[in-house]
Design a protein around this motif. Sequence first.
Motif, PDB file in Angstrom:
ATOM      1  N   TYR A 286      60.916 -10.240 117.121  1.00 11.78           N
ATOM      2  CA  TYR A 286      59.487 -10.346 116.829  1.00 11.78           C
ATOM      3  C   TYR A 286      59.305 -10.006 115.354  1.00 11.78           C
ATOM      4  CZ  TYR A 286      59.559 -10.245 121.864  1.00 11.78           C
ATOM      5  OH  TYR A 286      59.848 -10.540 123.175  1.00 11.78           O
ATOM      6  N   HIS A 287      58.766 -10.952 114.588  1.00 13.12           N
ATOM      7  CA  HIS A 287      58.747 -10.840 113.137  1.00 13.12           C
ATOM      8  C   HIS A 287      57.341 -10.961 112.571  1.00 13.12           C
ATOM      9  CE1 HIS A 287      63.174 -11.509 112.521  1.00 13.12           C
ATOM     10  NE2 HIS A 287      63.049 -12.160 113.666  1.00 13.12           N
ATOM     11  N   PHE A 288      57.095 -10.219 111.486  1.00 13.87           N
ATOM     12  CA  PHE A 288      55.997 -10.525 110.590  1.00 13.87           C
ATOM     13  C   PHE A 288      56.549 -11.458 109.520  1.00 13.87           C
ATOM     14  CE2 PHE A 288      53.914  -6.150 111.395  1.00 13.87           C
ATOM     15  CZ  PHE A 288      53.201  -6.673 112.460  1.00 13.87           C
ATOM     16  N   VAL A 289      55.832 -12.535 109.233  1.00 12.83           N
ATOM     17  CA  VAL A 289      56.246 -13.427 108.152  1.00 12.83           C
ATOM     18  C   VAL A 289      55.897 -12.762 106.828  1.00 12.83           C
ATOM     19  CG1 VAL A 289      55.927 -15.686 107.098  1.00 12.83           C
ATOM     20  CG2 VAL A 289      55.928 -15.460 109.581  1.00 12.83           C
ATOM     21  N   SER A 290      56.905 -12.531 105.989  1.00 15.72           N
ATOM     22  CA  SER A 290      56.694 -11.806 104.740  1.00 15.72           C
ATOM     23  C   SER A 290      57.766 -12.185 103.736  1.00 15.72           C
ATOM     24  CB  SER A 290      56.741 -10.287 104.983  1.00 15.72           C
ATOM     25  OG  SER A 290      56.779  -9.571 103.774  1.00 15.72           O
TER      26      SER A 290
ATOM     27  N   LEU B  80      47.226  -6.312 116.809  1.00 13.17           N
ATOM     28  CA  LEU B  80      47.320  -6.020 115.380  1.00 13.17           C
ATOM     29  C   LEU B  80      46.651  -7.088 114.531  1.00 13.17           C
ATOM     30  CD1 LEU B  80      51.027  -4.798 115.118  1.00 13.17           C
ATOM     31  CD2 LEU B  80      48.960  -3.404 115.208  1.00 13.17           C
ATOM     32  N   ARG B  81      46.529  -8.286 115.090  1.00 10.46           N
ATOM     33  CA  ARG B  81      45.896  -9.414 114.392  1.00 10.46           C
ATOM     34  C   ARG B  81      46.570  -9.723 113.066  1.00 10.46           C
ATOM     35  NH1 ARG B  81      39.496  -8.103 115.687  1.00 10.46           N
ATOM     36  NH2 ARG B  81      39.725  -8.131 117.961  1.00 10.46           N
ATOM     37  N   LEU B  82      47.883  -9.681 113.085  1.00  6.07           N
ATOM     38  CA  LEU B  82      48.694 -10.070 111.940  1.00  6.07           C
ATOM     39  C   LEU B  82      49.560 -11.261 112.342  1.00  6.07           C
ATOM     40  CD1 LEU B  82      49.884  -6.553 110.688  1.00  6.07           C
ATOM     41  CD2 LEU B  82      48.164  -8.017 109.619  1.00  6.07           C
ATOM     42  N   PRO B  83      49.829 -12.174 111.421  1.00  6.98           N
ATOM     43  CA  PRO B  83      50.643 -13.347 111.780  1.00  6.98           C
ATOM     44  C   PRO B  83      52.070 -12.940 112.140  1.00  6.98           C
ATOM     45  CG  PRO B  83      50.272 -13.253 109.403  1.00  6.98           C
ATOM     46  CD  PRO B  83      49.390 -12.209 110.010  1.00  6.98           C
ATOM     47  N   TYR B  84      52.553 -13.427 113.272  1.00  4.96           N
ATOM     48  CA  TYR B  84      53.907 -13.093 113.703  1.00  4.96           C
ATOM     49  C   TYR B  84      54.568 -14.297 114.340  1.00  4.96           C
ATOM     50  CZ  TYR B  84      52.195 -12.738 118.553  1.00  4.96           C
ATOM     51  OH  TYR B  84      51.648 -12.999 119.793  1.00  4.96           O
ATOM     52  N   VAL B  85      55.881 -14.255 114.417  1.00  8.05           N
ATOM     53  CA  VAL B  85      56.651 -15.294 115.107  1.00  8.05           C
ATOM     54  C   VAL B  85      57.632 -14.612 116.045  1.00  8.05           C
ATOM     55  CG1 VAL B  85      56.454 -17.054 113.320  1.00  8.05           C
ATOM     56  CG2 VAL B  85      58.321 -15.407 113.204  1.00  8.05           C
ATOM     57  N   VAL B  86      57.936 -15.279 117.139  1.00 10.24           N
ATOM     58  CA  VAL B  86      58.937 -14.805 118.104  1.00 10.24           C
ATOM     59  C   VAL B  86      60.096 -15.782 118.055  1.00 10.24           C
ATOM     60  CG1 VAL B  86      59.403 -14.218 120.497  1.00 10.24           C
ATOM     61  CG2 VAL B  86      57.101 -13.864 119.552  1.00 10.24           C
TER      62      VAL B  86
ATOM     63  N   LEU C 231      61.383 -28.935 110.270  1.00 10.89           N
ATOM     64  CA  LEU C 231      61.625 -27.501 110.279  1.00 10.89           C
ATOM     65  C   LEU C 231      60.947 -26.809 109.100  1.00 10.89           C
ATOM     66  CD1 LEU C 231      65.410 -27.357 111.232  1.00 10.89           C
ATOM     67  CD2 LEU C 231      63.418 -27.172 112.735  1.00 10.89           C
ATOM     68  N   LYS C 232      60.505 -25.589 109.361  1.00  7.82           N
ATOM     69  CA  LYS C 232      59.943 -24.739 108.325  1.00  7.82           C
ATOM     70  C   LYS C 232      60.702 -23.418 108.341  1.00  7.82           C
ATOM     71  CE  LYS C 232      55.589 -23.002 106.451  1.00  7.82           C
ATOM     72  NZ  LYS C 232      55.893 -23.624 105.149  1.00  7.82           N
ATOM     73  N   LEU C 233      61.086 -22.928 107.169  1.00  7.74           N
ATOM     74  CA  LEU C 233      61.843 -21.684 107.050  1.00  7.74           C
ATOM     75  C   LEU C 233      60.931 -20.565 106.559  1.00  7.74           C
ATOM     76  CD1 LEU C 233      64.075 -23.881 107.168  1.00  7.74           C
ATOM     77  CD2 LEU C 233      65.391 -22.503 105.562  1.00  7.74           C
ATOM     78  N   HIS C 234      60.944 -19.442 107.262  1.00  4.39           N
ATOM     79  CA  HIS C 234      60.090 -18.314 106.924  1.00  4.39           C
ATOM     80  C   HIS C 234      60.958 -17.094 106.605  1.00  4.39           C
ATOM     81  CE1 HIS C 234      56.809 -20.504 109.051  1.00  4.39           C
ATOM     82  NE2 HIS C 234      57.757 -20.782 109.926  1.00  4.39           N
ATOM     83  N   SER C 235      60.698 -16.436 105.476  1.00  3.79           N
ATOM     84  CA  SER C 235      61.249 -15.101 105.270  1.00  3.79           C
ATOM     85  C   SER C 235      60.443 -14.148 106.136  1.00  3.79           C
ATOM     86  CB  SER C 235      61.154 -14.691 103.800  1.00  3.79           C
ATOM     87  OG  SER C 235      61.983 -15.507 103.009  1.00  3.79           O
ATOM     88  N   ALA C 236      61.114 -13.278 106.853  1.00  3.68           N
ATOM     89  CA  ALA C 236      60.402 -12.477 107.846  1.00  3.68           C
ATOM     90  C   ALA C 236      61.000 -11.079 107.955  1.00  3.68           C
ATOM     91  CB  ALA C 236      60.453 -13.169 109.217  1.00  3.68           C
ATOM     92  N   VAL C 237      60.145 -10.149 108.400  1.00  2.00           N
ATOM     93  CA  VAL C 237      60.553  -8.768 108.655  1.00  2.00           C
ATOM     94  C   VAL C 237      60.566  -8.549 110.161  1.00  2.00           C
ATOM     95  CG1 VAL C 237      59.973  -6.336 108.349  1.00  2.00           C
ATOM     96  CG2 VAL C 237      59.564  -7.947 106.489  1.00  2.00           C
TER      97      VAL C 237
ATOM     98  N   ARG D 217      55.650 -10.678 127.298  1.00  2.00           N
ATOM     99  CA  ARG D 217      54.191 -10.881 127.266  1.00  2.00           C
ATOM    100  C   ARG D 217      53.486  -9.631 126.743  1.00  2.00           C
ATOM    101  NH1 ARG D 217      55.365 -13.794 132.120  1.00  2.00           N
ATOM    102  NH2 ARG D 217      54.934 -11.975 133.424  1.00  2.00           N
ATOM    103  N   ALA D 218      53.972  -8.458 127.135  1.00  2.00           N
ATOM    104  CA  ALA D 218      53.371  -7.215 126.649  1.00  2.00           C
ATOM    105  C   ALA D 218      53.574  -7.064 125.146  1.00  2.00           C
ATOM    106  CB  ALA D 218      53.970  -6.019 127.391  1.00  2.00           C
ATOM    107  N   TYR D 219      54.732  -7.445 124.651  1.00  2.00           N
ATOM    108  CA  TYR D 219      54.989  -7.380 123.211  1.00  2.00           C
ATOM    109  C   TYR D 219      54.046  -8.307 122.445  1.00  2.00           C
ATOM    110  CZ  TYR D 219      59.106  -4.393 122.769  1.00  2.00           C
ATOM    111  OH  TYR D 219      59.953  -3.318 122.716  1.00  2.00           O
ATOM    112  N   CYS D 220      53.863  -9.504 122.964  1.00  2.00           N
ATOM    113  CA  CYS D 220      52.947 -10.440 122.298  1.00  2.00           C
ATOM    114  C   CYS D 220      51.515  -9.921 122.332  1.00  2.00           C
ATOM    115  CB  CYS D 220      53.040 -11.820 122.950  1.00  2.00           C
ATOM    116  SG  CYS D 220      54.602 -12.681 122.609  1.00  2.00           S
ATOM    117  N   ALA D 221      51.124  -9.290 123.441  1.00  2.00           N
ATOM    118  CA  ALA D 221      49.777  -8.713 123.534  1.00  2.00           C
ATOM    119  C   ALA D 221      49.624  -7.576 122.522  1.00  2.00           C
ATOM    120  CB  ALA D 221      49.524  -8.202 124.947  1.00  2.00           C
TER     121      ALA D 221
END
Length: 575
Positions: free
Chosen positions: A246-250, A224-230, A410-416, A215-219
Motif C-alpha cells: 500500500y503506497h502513497f505516490v510521492s 486519510l483522503r490521500l492518493p494511494y495505490v495498492v 503503463l504509468k510508472l509512479h515513484s511511491a512510498v 478491505r480494512a486497509y483500503c478503508a
Amino acid sequence: MVYCYGLKRCLGTGRSTASVVSLPTRRSLHRDGRHRLSNFWAPTQQKASTKTAREDGHDLLVRAGFLRQAQSGIFHLLPLGLRVQDKIERLIDKHMLSLGASKVSLSTFSSEELWRRSGRLDKGRGSELFSLEDRKGTKLLLSPTHEEEITNIVANAVHSHKQLPLRLYQVSRKYRDEARPRQGLLRGREFLMKDLYTFDSTDDNARCTYEEVRRAYCAFLDDLRLPYVVANADSGNMGGSLSHEYHFVSEKGEDTVITCNQCDFSVNEELFVGRPEKVASAAQASIETQLAFFVSKDRKTLLNVIYPAGSDVNIYAVKAVFPDVDASVEDAASVWKRTEGARDIVIVFDPRITNPRKTATMMEKRGDWRTLGPVNVEARLLEPLVGGEMILLTQAREGDNCPRCESGSLKLHSAVEIGHTFHLGTRYSEPLALTVTDQNNQQRHVSMGCHGIGVSRLVGAAASLLADEKGLNWPLAIAPFSAIIVTASAGTEDADKVHDLLEHVGVDAVVDDREQKVGWKLNDADLVGYPFIVVLGKAWADRQAIELQCRRLGFKEAIDLGDLAAKVQELSQRL
C-alpha cells in the motif's frame, strides 16, 4: 520575585529554621481544559537553516517542532509529533475493531532461539538484526517484527479449531539496523509499526481473512483522503505466496509502482513481467541489441542476456527465467572467468529479437564477447519462458502496453510504501508447532497472515506528500490540531468562545495565546500545517467577523461567528 520557604539546618546547633529561597517568576498555566499553545511545548523555528534548496518533509518536521534526531536513523517525537502519531493509532484501532481484532503489546526483545527455529535467523544475521546477550548468556534480538513470538504465544494457548479465527494486533517499536538510514522517518533504525497477525483453521479461511484485511486497509487509507495505490508485491523474507503493498505516490519514494490507465493492473516493479508486443517481424529484425552478464550462485554459469538497446534489464524477469542467478555480483564475467573446474555459458534472448543466430554473429563481430577472451565452452540457449509463456527481459517504460488488458498503457509512479499485507499459510506454524484439532479430531497446522502499517513511516510520508513552500499541510484526519485560533488581543475570552464552538461540533482546536505578534503566529501556523486557521483580527474588532483560512483548499474568507461551524464542516469534506 516569588519566594518559597524551606527548612535549613543551623550549623552547630542541630536546630531547623525557616529560610527564604528566591526563584524566578513562574509563567502562568491555564487549567481550564482548553488547548492553548501557552501550555503546549512546540519549539518551532520559523527561519530555515539554509536557503539553498526547498525543504523536504523531514526538514519541515524538525523545523516545525514535531521531532528531533537523536542519532542516525533514530528520532525523538515532541508533543506535536506525538499528537499526529496518536491520531493515526486511534484510526488504526477503529479499523482493527471492525475486523474483530484484539490489541496486545509484545516485548521489544525476541528470542534468538525462536528465530532459529523459524529459519529466519541466518537470513537476518549480519545484516539488519540488532542482537544482544544478557548476563546469563541468553541471546536476544531487538524485534524488527514479531511473527515468531506471537506464533509461540498462540501455540501454547490455542488447541482447537473452535478457538479460531483469532486476530491479534499491536502498535509497537521495531528495530532494524539499516546500513544507510535516510529520509528521516521513511527509513530509520527505530520505527513504530502496527502489525496484525491472523490465525485460521484452514487455508481457505485464511484467504478470506486476507481479503477482509485488504478491505480494512483500503478503508483506513480512504479515511486519510490521500492518493494511494495498492500493488501486487513480492513476499520476500516474510514467506508466503500472496502479498500486497500500500503506497502513497510521492517523488520521494524508493519504490516504483506500475499501473495501467485502462484496467486495475497494479504491481510493484519487483514483480513486473512484460509480455511480447505484437510488432512486425521486419521491425523486430532491425532492433539494435546490447548484452548484460550475470553469474550463477555457484559461479560456474555465465548468463548472457541479450535485449533491445535503449532499455534496461529487468532483473526480476531474469530471475524468473534463471532462478539461480546472483544479481548482487557486479563484474559477473570476471568472477566466472576466475572459477576453476567445469564452467557453462547460457544465452537468453529477449523474444523481440527474432533471429538469435544472426544477432549473435553480428554481436560477435562487433566484439560484445571480447572481454571473455578465448573460452572452450559451448554456449546453450535458454528461452525466456515463465509458465509456458514468453516474457520480456526489460523493465517497464512509461507508455508500454499493459500485459493484462493489452489496450491500456503503463504509468510508472515513484511511491512510498506505508503498508504491507502477507498471506503466510503455514510458513511459521509448521516450524513453531502451532497446530489445532480439526472437526475430525486430526491435528492441522494453523494458516496465518501478517499485515503491517508503518506508523512513523506514514507520518513522514504524509508530511512530504502535502508540504509546500510555506510549510507542512496535514490531512484533517491526522493533523495535530484541526484548527488554530489566532488572536491579536492579549485576552483570551473571545478566542475561548470560538474554541468552545468548534469543539462542540467535533473540531479539535487550539488557541494561540502566546505573546508574539499576529504576523509571527500566522507564519508559525502555516509552518506547522493546521488544516484551518481562524483569525480574530480587524474584522472581529469591527463587526465580530472571523477570517477563516484553509491553505490546502486556497480558501480565505471573512464569515460571521454563527456560520463558522457549518463552514468548517463543509470544507472538512474536501480535506
